[in-house]
Design an enzyme around this catalytic site. Structure first.
Site, PDB file in Angstrom:
ATOM      1  N   PRO A 244       1.052  -1.266  -0.022  1.00 57.95           N
ATOM      2  CA  PRO A 244       0.003  -0.021  -0.011  1.00 57.95           C
ATOM      3  C   PRO A 244       0.946   1.370  -0.062  1.00 57.95           C
ATOM      4  O   PRO A 244       1.749   1.213   0.721  1.00 57.95           O
ATOM      5  CB  PRO A 244      -0.879  -0.268   1.216  1.00 57.95           C
ATOM      6  CG  PRO A 244      -0.837  -1.677   1.596  1.00 57.95           C
ATOM      7  CD  PRO A 244       0.474  -1.994   1.203  1.00 57.95           C
ATOM      8  N   GLU A 245       0.493   2.261  -0.988  1.00 58.57           N
ATOM      9  CA  GLU A 245       1.222   3.422  -0.845  1.00 58.57           C
ATOM     10  C   GLU A 245       0.361   4.586  -0.349  1.00 58.57           C
ATOM     11  O   GLU A 245      -0.662   4.477   0.431  1.00 58.57           O
ATOM     12  CB  GLU A 245       1.402   3.841  -2.450  1.00 58.57           C
ATOM     13  CG  GLU A 245       2.107   2.583  -3.051  1.00 58.57           C
ATOM     14  CD  GLU A 245       2.670   2.847  -4.622  1.00 58.57           C
ATOM     15  OE1 GLU A 245       3.017   4.085  -4.903  1.00 58.57           O
ATOM     16  OE2 GLU A 245       2.720   1.960  -5.185  1.00 58.57           O
TER      17      GLU A 245
END
Length: 287
Positions: A2-3
């Site tokens: 996840p960014e």
């Protein structure tokens, strides 16, 4: 992994349910999650704590607790925070029961996610500043700042974007999308970018991240919302994972390279490859 948009999506979904609530029960089922802290000690401190605020820094979720305590969590590659999951996840690592009757579960098949409990805002800020650079969407995120950070750096600009100590929150997906928007080849040496190019890159980074936030994240592999559903940004990629497809800008084929050890997608008509110097001094295009 996840960014920034994925973590921000989780924060926005969770905050209304957890802020102001008391943790009435806490179980840390996997000692790797809190390492080197003892899981029982962390669970004991979580019990009875009020979640005063939930915020994000880079790819970290920061749980601000009563008593000036801060639980700093990172989902890593396969982590998820699920709200009232049913059935119980197969890879639950942490369970939190709230005074509202709701339940949070940190689920992580590969067990790379972490949770660190620190005491005091100074310790929290020191922990984050040692790991994170400037944050997009802030006043500090300017082309002038990027110009200073990139001077003298020979590494490809994509490697620079992926370095969390330089820019917080940008990972593989959004680096590709930002560089395409900025018309910059991912192999360009970071230190050779001009200020006008860095301004395009700054705009490209924020545009890509904002698009990801609006689509509630990208679910390519493991990212899930707090209710287990998927994000939608993967359906709106301009360049990432589109190898062999026509460039949405010029129609040329998108190609896949490896840059900084990561699969990288580029249109080499819109994003011109950097040129290298042959031994004779003649300029050649890098291949």
């Amino acid at each position: 992994m996840p960014e920034l948009p994925e973590v921000e999506t989780i924060r926005r979904q969770l905050a209304p349910h957890v802020e102001g609530r008391t943790i009435v029960a806490a179980e840390v089922l996997d000692p790797r999650w809190t390492m080197p802290e003892a899981p029982a000690a962390v669970a004991e401190e979580l019990r009875g704590a009020v979640i005063e605020r939930l915020w994000r820094s880079g790819k970290y979720l920061v749980w601000q607790l009563s008593g000036d305590r801060h639980l700093i969590t990172h989902l890593r590659m396969t982590g998820a925070v699920l709200f009232d999951p049913n059935p119980e996840p197969l890879h639950a690592r942490v369970r939190l029961e709230l005074d509202s009757g709701h339940r949070l579960v940190f689920d992580d098949p590969r067990r790379f996610g972490t949770g660190h409990l620190v005491h005091g805002a100074l310790a929290r800020d020191a922990y984050l500043s040692a790991r994170l650079g400037i944050e997009p969407f802030t006043d500090e995120f300017t082309a002038a700042h990027l110009f200073q950070l990139t001077r003298g750096r020979r590494a490809p600009i994509k490697a620079f974007l992926l370095d969390q100590r330089r820019i917080a929150g940008v990972g593989n997906i959004y680096a590709d999308e930002a560089l395409f928007r900025a018309r910059i080849h991912p192999l360009r040496p970071a230190g050779r970018l001009r200020k006008v190019e860095l301004e395009r890159l700054r705009e490209g980074v924020e545009a890509a991240l904002q698009a990801g936030i609006e689509a509630k994240g990208a679910s390519i592999d493991d990212f899930r919302h707090i209710d287990g559903t998927r994000g939608a940004f993967q359906n709106r990629f301009l360049i990432h994972r589109r190898a062999g497809e026509p460039c949405p800008r010029c129609g040329s084929d998108v190609v896949k390279l490896v840059v900084a050890g990561r699969g990288t997608y580029v249109c080499e008509r819109c994003q011109r490859r950097p040129r290298v110097r042959a031994a004779s001094g003649q300029a050649l295009t890098a291949r």
